[in-house]
Design an enzyme around this catalytic site. Structure first.
Site, mmCIF file in Angstrom:
data_model
loop_
_atom_site.group_PDB
_atom_site.id
_atom_site.type_symbol
_atom_site.label_atom_id
_atom_site.label_comp_id
_atom_site.label_asym_id
_atom_site.label_seq_id
_atom_site.Cartn_x
_atom_site.Cartn_y
_atom_site.Cartn_z
ATOM 1 N NE ARG A 62 7.602 -42.753 30.036
ATOM 2 C CZ ARG A 62 8.952 -42.906 29.435
ATOM 3 N NH1 ARG A 62 9.575 -44.177 29.760
ATOM 4 N NH2 ARG A 62 9.618 -42.128 28.807
ATOM 5 C CD GLU A 99 21.223 -33.870 24.209
ATOM 6 O OE1 GLU A 99 20.394 -34.366 24.873
ATOM 7 O OE2 GLU A 99 22.146 -33.117 24.835
#
Ligand code: AMP
Length: 176
Positions: A62, A99
């Protein structure tokens, strides 16, 4: 309506995407409004007026959307940073912690000239790990970081703190 409110009115919150607990800020509705996209590009580029910038690095995927439009508007080279294995010529790579697990991004070795001041652009700043990894790639090619540009910053994740080591110049059009 000012530009911030216009953008906010189009960004779609998608709950629990890509996993439970995450609210994804979907910018695709902005892309259906060419007039607003033009305004966004002018604002993104205008924030850096008068600064010495040699190239814009956009982060897959993006970050390519407005990164490329900004580069055209500012008459600057656009340099894509992509996920591992996508860029065809000679690359360097940088791995960083997510994460769960890790991610690797790459840049073409001939895309940044020594000493260039590079603006790093992505659609959204969350924890800052991705933008910091892009900054490491630029530094490894002997470029320096002119600043960071985002459409959206999630202030509560404090990503800007991680990026301060690379550049104090960080701009986002919309904050949550
Ligand atoms: P980070 O490395 O944590 O700053 O994550 C930034 C990257 O993940 C950007 O490329 C974003 O497009 C994407 N991202 C992270 N969190 C979100 C979110 N809540 N909504 C949309 N994109 C996100």
């Amino acid at each position: 309506m000012n530009i911030t409110d216009k953008i906010k009115s189009k960004i779609r919150d998608v709950k629990d995407f890509p996993k439970p607990g995450i609210t994804f800020k979907d910018i695709t509705p902005l892309l259906s409004d060419p007039g607003l996209c033009e305004e966004i590009v002018k604002h993104l580029a205008g924030q850096w007026k008068g600064q010495k910038i040699d190239a814009i690095v956009g982060i897959e995927s993006r970050g390519f959307l407005f990164g490329m439009l900004m580069a055209q508007h500012m008459h600057l080279p656009f340099v894509p940073v992509r996920k591992k294995g996508k860029l065809p010529a000679d690359t360097i790579s940088y791995s960083y912690a997510l994460e769960y697990g890790e991610a690797t991004i790459e840049i073409h070795t001939d895309s940044i000239k020594e000493g260039w001041k590079v603006l790093i652009h992505d659609d959204l700043l969350a924890t800052g790990g991705t933008a910091a990894a892009a900054a490491e790639l630029v530094k490894n090619l002997n470029g320096s970081i002119a600043g960071f540009s985002f459409l959206v910053e999630l202030d509560f994740l404090k990503g800007h703190e991680l990026l301060e080591d690379y550049s104090q110049a960080l701009k986002a059009l919309v904050h949550y």
